[in-house]
Design an enzyme around this catalytic site. Sequence first.
Site, PDB file in Angstrom:
ATOM      1  N   GLY A   1       0.832  -1.198   0.000  1.00 49.76           N
ATOM      2  CA  GLY A   1       0.000   0.000   0.000  1.00 49.76           C
ATOM      3  C   GLY A   1       0.864   1.244   0.000  1.00 49.76           C
ATOM      4  N   CYS A   2       0.280   2.355  -0.394  1.00 51.35           N
ATOM      5  CA  CYS A   2       1.055   3.585  -0.509  1.00 51.35           C
ATOM      6  C   CYS A   2       1.467   4.114   0.863  1.00 51.35           C
ATOM      7  CB  CYS A   2       0.287   4.631  -1.309  1.00 51.35           C
ATOM      8  SG  CYS A   2      -1.415   4.877  -0.779  1.00 51.35           S
ATOM      9  N   TYR A   3       0.503   4.239   1.772  1.00 52.77           N
ATOM     10  CA  TYR A   3       0.864   4.693   3.120  1.00 52.77           C
ATOM     11  C   TYR A   3       1.882   3.738   3.750  1.00 52.77           C
ATOM     12  CZ  TYR A   3      -3.019   8.141   3.604  1.00 52.77           C
ATOM     13  OH  TYR A   3      -3.871   9.216   3.495  1.00 52.77           O
TER      14      TYR A   3
ATOM     15  N   THR B   1       4.117   1.862   2.428  1.00 49.09           N
ATOM     16  CA  THR B   1       5.458   2.034   1.851  1.00 49.09           C
ATOM     17  C   THR B   1       6.190   3.172   2.551  1.00 49.09           C
ATOM     18  OG1 THR B   1       4.825   1.158  -0.305  1.00 49.09           O
ATOM     19  CG2 THR B   1       6.724   2.627  -0.254  1.00 49.09           C
ATOM     20  N   SER B   2       5.497   4.298   2.709  1.00 50.27           N
ATOM     21  CA  SER B   2       6.151   5.454   3.336  1.00 50.27           C
ATOM     22  C   SER B   2       6.461   5.200   4.801  1.00 50.27           C
ATOM     23  CB  SER B   2       5.285   6.712   3.181  1.00 50.27           C
ATOM     24  OG  SER B   2       4.160   6.674   4.035  1.00 50.27           O
TER      25      SER B   2
END
Lengths: 344, 344, 344, 344
Positions: free
Chosen positions: C149-151, C153-154
């Site tokens: 997921g994008c969140y 990953t960060s």
Amino acid sequence: MKKIKIGIVGASGYTGSELVRILLNHPNAVIEYITSESSAGKPFADLHGAFRGLMELPLVKVEEALDMEVDVVFLALPHSVSMNFAPKFLERGRVVIDLSGDYRLDDVALYEKWYQKHVSPEFIEKAAYGLPELFKEDIRKADLIANPGCYPTSAILALAPIIASGNYVESTIIVDSKSGTTGAGIKPGGSTHFPSLYGNFFAYKVDGHRHQPEIHNILSKLNSKPFSVRFTPHLLPIDRGILSTTYVKPSQKIDLNDLRAFFSNFYAGQPFVRLTSSPPQVKNVKGSNFADIFPFYDEENDLIVILSVIDNLVKGAAGQAVHNMNIRFDLDEKAGLNLAPLNP
Amino acid sequence: MKKIKIGIVGASGYTGSELVRILLNHPNAVIEYITSESSAGKPFADLHGAFRGLMELPLVKVEEALDMEVDVVFLALPHSVSMNFAPKFLERGRVVIDLSGDYRLDDVALYEKWYQKHVSPEFIEKAAYGLPELFKEDIRKADLIANPGCYPTSAILALAPIIASGNYVESTIIVDSKSGTTGAGIKPGGSTHFPSLYGNFFAYKVDGHRHQPEIHNILSKLNSKPFSVRFTPHLLPIDRGILSTTYVKPSQKIDLNDLRAFFSNFYAGQPFVRLTSSPPQVKNVKGSNFADIFPFYDEENDLIVILSVIDNLVKGAAGQAVHNMNIRFDLDEKAGLNLAPLNP
Amino acid sequence: MKKIKIGIVGASGYTGSELVRILLNHPNAVIEYITSESSAGKPFADLHGAFRGLMELPLVKVEEALDMEVDVVFLALPHSVSMNFAPKFLERGRVVIDLSGDYRLDDVALYEKWYQKHVSPEFIEKAAYGLPELFKEDIRKADLIANPGCYPTSAILALAPIIASGNYVESTIIVDSKSGTTGAGIKPGGSTHFPSLYGNFFAYKVDGHRHQPEIHNILSKLNSKPFSVRFTPHLLPIDRGILSTTYVKPSQKIDLNDLRAFFSNFYAGQPFVRLTSSPPQVKNVKGSNFADIFPFYDEENDLIVILSVIDNLVKGAAGQAVHNMNIRFDLDEKAGLNLAPLNP
Amino acid sequence: MKKIKIGIVGASGYTGSELVRILLNHPNAVIEYITSESSAGKPFADLHGAFRGLMELPLVKVEEALDMEVDVVFLALPHSVSMNFAPKFLERGRVVIDLSGDYRLDDVALYEKWYQKHVSPEFIEKAAYGLPELFKEDIRKADLIANPGCYPTSAILALAPIIASGNYVESTIIVDSKSGTTGAGIKPGGSTHFPSLYGNFFAYKVDGHRHQPEIHNILSKLNSKPFSVRFTPHLLPIDRGILSTTYVKPSQKIDLNDLRAFFSNFYAGQPFVRLTSSPPQVKNVKGSNFADIFPFYDEENDLIVILSVIDNLVKGAAGQAVHNMNIRFDLDEKAGLNLAPLNP
């Protein structure tokens, strides 16, 4: 593979940065140096953090760069600064692609009316105007290429087919243009202060902008039948992109399909002009070298309306400059310019 | 102090919300009801969270509202819905101020060409066009007031002095307009989806927008000398504000100072028109009822260029509607409209 | 040169579009098909006008695509749809890189708590979690790769060095994340309606977001010492980019230089992680596959604060997916991913 | 009606402008003068075009203003400038409401650590901290009122109920704040240059911001039980608005309903605090004096999370200053502050 050695003069602004972005992935390009007077010695990425790890070349002063061996020099300098350096690089046998306005007008008096005293006027007529869709042959042979202004690129591409054909009445063509803020450069100022511009929109230089004579001067080369140009620039609260809405009165009625076919023929074989079937959007060309153009005929008013969009930093500056390099050095026209727009 | 009882029909959209914002601080206004078919029973602030604690009136259905005693009804309904309700409120003796397009055109055939079949065409000619700067006397006497469209407000105010004076050639006037997104309404859709529109800009309805006939129809009342109107709307990636750039060919040359003096006289005593000495900015009128207008004469092209800005939800909708109410009920014209723009 | 045949399932959304943008310039990639149920037969560029002239491949239905010969299939489908198709492609011997959440959690019960009933739970444990900086070896061998997921990953990249080292107290780690709007997908809705979101900012899903268990589940693999994660997502009024601000209490004091050296060693040799010397900016990674990370030690509060930014559509989705493909097919890790950020 | 004579010192910035916007519609306010050193003699509207026709008072120099008879002086000056003028106005018997940071901290050493040498330290303890929800009685009696910082207003209002109750463990409270750009002032600079900030987002002053000691200093007055504050400010690419996300570990478990009831009681009778039932949005308070607060209990992590939003120029500056004036002069607390948020 053929390699072209490149110097970039002027690292601190947006056009210098954009040249680096494009040339980094250009198969034939080798960046030999990038200059900066104020940051010499520092790596390029210190000025533009986005390039950390991608371009760490230490910056050099332009005096030092003069004698560094390269094939082509891009001048990413302000108007009136370029004209001091172009001759020096030309003397040393470099091809010069100038992104400023200093060699765009082929008339010294006109230049001096809109800009200032020219210090190397003898080069003005040697320069090719670097709009490949109209002047490819000139560009191929020139050692000094004057890269077009961003507004003129959008306006000239919209109007050239009509002007060239002569299908216009001898009157005023209207160019109502709207530009993103990178066109105003990297230097902070009141009108580009974020709180002021966010949610805002306005016209500026309503009483005269340097790009008006450029649009007129270049289009005039296509037809001796007179016309004048009214140009109104506006500042859009976005970062990149120009949309020009142009209005021309045709000298004879035209059918919308014929108009579209006519544009289509005019730009046949030009890899960066896309004719669209609905009004073009600036975001559809963001980060790319495309000019999207939508010609329309308003039958009720017997008026031709053409909408055109470009990314001002790419087709309106650095991308077009690289396109000119490709042509001048006989590379694939599209080399390094297969940039898909960022969507969305 | 004189109190006016008010009904607002249509709570869910931006114009309904903006009417509430303005009327909340209007010294003569008493909001008796606000209607919503889908949210009846809920407090208004449930639809617009910004009004929590400020407007908690429970919404009612329009059928219920019909017989609630009020002096004036604002119809904040979509085009084609308004025309079903205006007659019912008029029958019951209410003054009706309609914010839709249903009674703006004084020609049924023209309406039906651009909109659809009209169900209460007999009221079209009874309606006053609610642009106070031009039709104050009509408004004072009317029971049905058709509040102008947002684009037409900006364009007509820019052009009225020229048209009224007759100083134009019989040709096409160009209105190049740019609007913020609240003009597109509260209903989500592809072209107003945030990721698509952010950083974007484009023209739309290039082949015809309903506001073109409105601009032409109203301006034609000012002069029998013919002209036509080319209107190109564009969507700005901001929330509020319209800027129109208009181009008119004068029938005789004019001096810039005279032009400005002429506008100044034309709008003398009009509290919401401000003539500016530099190109107007949409943010300078944000949240207020002002129209800022900048007339300019392009001598080289012998062309009059007028820039005008409004907040489309205030002077272009709810503010102008309240102005009309003030006039109709003989209140201070500026009552409730001393809204300073939000700066910045 | 080695060529990889590629199928993309799901053309209409932003991740499908972004895969096309990246793969168009990937030296080893051959896009064999792109699917769309609603637009089958139309060229891809009809859905995303930015790709006019660049990608005109006619779309096919997924049923048709199943038996088209490719090496790898990217599933750019919504959660709960992917899990219906992954098994079918795996059966046919394709490597599957799934961009949805369907195979990210290695615990069926956890998945079903946060998502819904899983229809192919037997594949959950076969899937590699496609975060190359942590799981490169797993990815190299997997036939099903669950793209993060994008969140997560960060957040995971920010926290992994600390968690792996064990230098944290057994308490709650705070992940305060802010995302641009492309993370919400291409479907218009109230919270991403331009007028509502422009100039706005807010938190959402404060009581639980699916990315919280993903962050916790993956980080837990790095250390058996317990911790919990508080995750608060916010919606930024921009198109692309995520910034996560994370707070961890260290179990022993640390020096800022040591902290930075530790991160530097942890990510040595990872081409897409850049440690910055000042707080990272989302625009510095725009359009690129970089994660810019800034670890900081707040001595007064004895608290580690790590800031990380990514482009949610690239490192947070399509770019990472291509990175996974490169690893799985033994290509140069950076192939096709030399994307310089768009600056500015 | 009671009239208060007002002087505004500092016309050029955003807080001076916002004071004018609010006071223009304040029933008890009479603006006697507005000062500017660089634009003395010019009308106020020359500095802020939005006020054309609304505020044309000629600006005066501060030396001239000193002896002009007024009841209250608002100092809309930068930090370190205010402290030179406050004593002079106090000597002359004016009530002074200072919008800078010069008198907010009640500890000279702390001030001098974070700001600079104080030239009128003897006034520091005489100043009331102008947060009406907590210090109304002090404000009523003070001649010098230190108007709170924008970030502290949002953070202190979020945390005060918890701190006052003592329901927190002796550890670090996290304040993760995000502010619009007007907080950075009217002076152009690199980080607020439109092209740089548009589409961008980042944290700044991660190693220490002056508002951290202010938050801690003021909250400490509410409870002797120790705690520390970690404060991370971020810059949002919008014009107005602050959202603070705060995290506090409670010393005993709490039920969400009880938490909400507790906040509701704490702020009972405070006209500008609104407790919301969903995460608050900065746009819902735009242009108004409201603070919207959403307290939440994360049961899984046993953590209290409070979200609060304000308009930094209103509740975070000029609106709160006017609120303080109302209290000090025994006016209706809400006089002039019935500002409905601009929606949308």
